[in-house]
Design an enzyme around this catalytic site. Structure first.
Site, PDB file in Angstrom:
ATOM      1  N   SER A 171       0.835  -1.201   0.000  1.00 48.34           N
ATOM      2  CA  SER A 171       0.000   0.000   0.000  1.00 48.34           C
ATOM      3  C   SER A 171       0.870   1.251   0.000  1.00 48.34           C
ATOM      4  CB  SER A 171      -0.930   0.001   1.211  1.00 48.34           C
ATOM      5  OG  SER A 171      -0.194   0.377   2.347  1.00 48.34           O
ATOM      6  N   LYS A 172       0.241   2.358  -0.246  1.00 50.23           N
ATOM      7  CA  LYS A 172       0.943   3.626  -0.431  1.00 50.23           C
ATOM      8  C   LYS A 172       1.855   3.973   0.750  1.00 50.23           C
ATOM      9  CE  LYS A 172      -0.516   7.588  -3.148  1.00 50.23           C
ATOM     10  NZ  LYS A 172       0.255   7.258  -4.274  1.00 50.23           N
TER      11      LYS A 172
END
Ligand code: GLU
Length: 492
Positions: A259-260
């Site tokens: 994820s980011k």
């Protein structure tokens, strides 16, 4: 039967590298089977649309070299659609869904539901407190035809739900996971048409995959739980069910979904950092798939040749940035210098080393620097970190050791001789650069390390680095003299 696959993203923002991998596997499979690869846009959730996302998506796919055969394209800045099964944008297919939902309603396979949000929430809460999986309780399933008609005619807000068959095993095959079977009691009466008249993903995806002749549905494993509902729909319509291929999630090193928060996850981030399409595509192919031989470098053509779903693992594929960097470094070494130059330009400006105009009027000089440094980098933006040594009248000493090297007794003599030789020439050309160390050796008696280490230290502030002859030529007469003067002043 013709192989037809589709990549069907929703334009809800940036393109995750996991999505690029899904696109890639679709592409490889289509090409290997002389089939068609289609780009369909799934924009039925109008609340999640992001301005510019579609353009960014198409640009990212094109950058990666994964050219589709049918679907949505950008030509001369305009969005166009090509192929016999259009439209390929779901929001333009509402009339089709309307027609197909009616068939289901007529056969009793789908029904209108008038339940309010509040009621649904209450049912869900009660089920949860009883330890049950929340599901629609079929409150509206048995409404009489008249009541349904009246309420619709009165303009009452409603959705259309799938009537999941009672007490049956729903089965389908997945190429990665084999036979999958789930009891119908575990499947919710999914909403197929929302109250705004738009289809849900589950309904539109089945109608479209069928009408577009999709033979293999290749997508991320997060869609695996939706597949039984889709299998029910195929059965109700009496359509052939496509082969499903659910790809393992792209994970970070801690085996959690990438994820980011853990770094770059969008394709644009990698483009902006100066990764090469060949590098990213080659690497992504290996995230979740393993080739027969122990080989890691593949061109797109070789991937088409080698790729198969039976070597896709059902466990998640771990994204390893070090490996990506290693693979990308390989492609940077081979890349066209003009390409590296154009990729490096914005980074050079951003680091404040040169302005656009300065780069424009010193193209060859910048290219020489890039050609000297390309072996040191894994993506183009890194080049600026190594470029510092070529800028500025004064050198920055990298370490205490550099200063010690320059404090040796013979160094003053050596640098004076270098200065004298420099003042005898107009420019530092390859003849001068190639001969100067030999001449300094003859003149001062210094040789080997005692010769080139202080010279390198004086002109770059470092003890190691690119080939000295090239460094002399890149720096040129003026800068070399200024740097030697600076060092002599500091040391005196
Ligand atoms: N629209 C879905 C997505 O955004 C596609 C799922 C599928 O391929 O069926 O990923």
């Amino acid at each position: 039967m013709e192989t037809r696959v589709r990549f069907a993203p929703s334009p809800t923002g940036y393109v995750h590298i996991g999505s690029l991998r899904t696109a890639l596997y679709n592409y490889l499979f289509a090409k290997a089977n002389k089939g068609k690869y289609i780009l369909r846009i799934e924009d039925t959730d109008q609340t999640r649309l992001v301005e510019g996302a579609l353009e960014n998506l198409i640009h990212s796919l094109e950058w990666a070299g994964l050219q589709h055969d049918e679907g949505v394209f950008i030509e001369n800045g305009n969005i166009v659609q090509k192929g016999d099964c259009g439209p390929y944008i779901q929001s333009e297919r509402l009339h089709i869904y309307k027609q197909y939902i009616q068939t289901l309603i007529d056969k009793g396979y789908a029904y209108p539901c008038f339940c309010s949000k509040e009621r649904l929430e209450e049912v869900r809460e009660n089920q949860k407190s009883e330890g049950k999986t929340p599901m629609y309780d079929r409150h509206c399933l048995h409404l009489s035809k008249e009541e349904v008609l009246n309420r619709i005619n009165n303009g009452e807000e409603h959705v259309i739900r799938l009537k999941v068959p009672n007490n049956r095993e729903i089965k389908f095959r997945d190429a990665v996971r084999g036979e999958i079977s789930i009891h119908s009691s575990e499947i919710d009466d999914q909403v197929l048409i929302k109250s705004d008249g738009f289809p849900t993903y589950h309904f539109a995806v089945v109608v479209d995959d069928h009408l577009m002749g999709i033979s293999h549905v290749v997508r991320g494993e997060e869609w695996l739980t939706s597949t039984p509902k889709q299998a029910v729909l195929y059965e109700y319509y009496g359509w052939d069910i496509p082969e499903f291929v659910h790809l393992p999630t792209v994970l970070n090193k801690d085996k959690k979904k990438l994820s980011k928060r853990q770094g770059d996850v969008s394709v644009s981030d990698y483009i902006a950092k100066g990764y090469l399409a060949e590098g990213l595509v080659n690497y992504l192919a290996l995230v979740g798939w393993s080739p027969k031989e122990n080989k890691e470098l593949f061109t797109l053509e070789e991937l088409i040749e080698e790729f198969s779903f039976d070597r896709v693992s059902s466990a998640g594929g771990v994204f390893d940035i070090d490996k990506l960097n290693w693979i990308n470094a390989h492609y940077i070494k081979k890349a066209d210098l003009d390409l590296l130059f154009s990729l490096a330009r914005p980074h050079i400006v951003q680091r404040g080393l040169m302005t656009e105009d300065e780069i424009e009027s010193n193209k060859e000089w910048v290219k020489t620097i890039i050609s000297v440094l390309r072996d040191k980098i894994s993506h183009v933006s890194e080049i600026t970190l190594h470029m510092d040594i070529f800028f500025g009248d004064e050198v920055a000493f990298e370490s205490e050791e550099v200063i010690e090297t320059l404090q040796q007794n013979h160094v003053g003599r050596l640098l004076n001789a270098f200065k004298a030789k420099l003042s005898e020439v107009e420019t530092v050309d390859s003849v001068f650069a190639g001969g100067i160390l030999g001449e300094l050796k003859n003149e001062t008696g210094a040789k080997g390390k005692a010769l080139f280490m202080p010279v390198r230290a004086a002109v770059t502030g470092q003890l190691h680095g690119p080939d000295l002859e090239t460094v002399f030529m890149i720096l040129g007469k003026e800068l070399l003299l200024k740097r030697i003067d600076y060092v002599m002043k500091i040391l005196s």
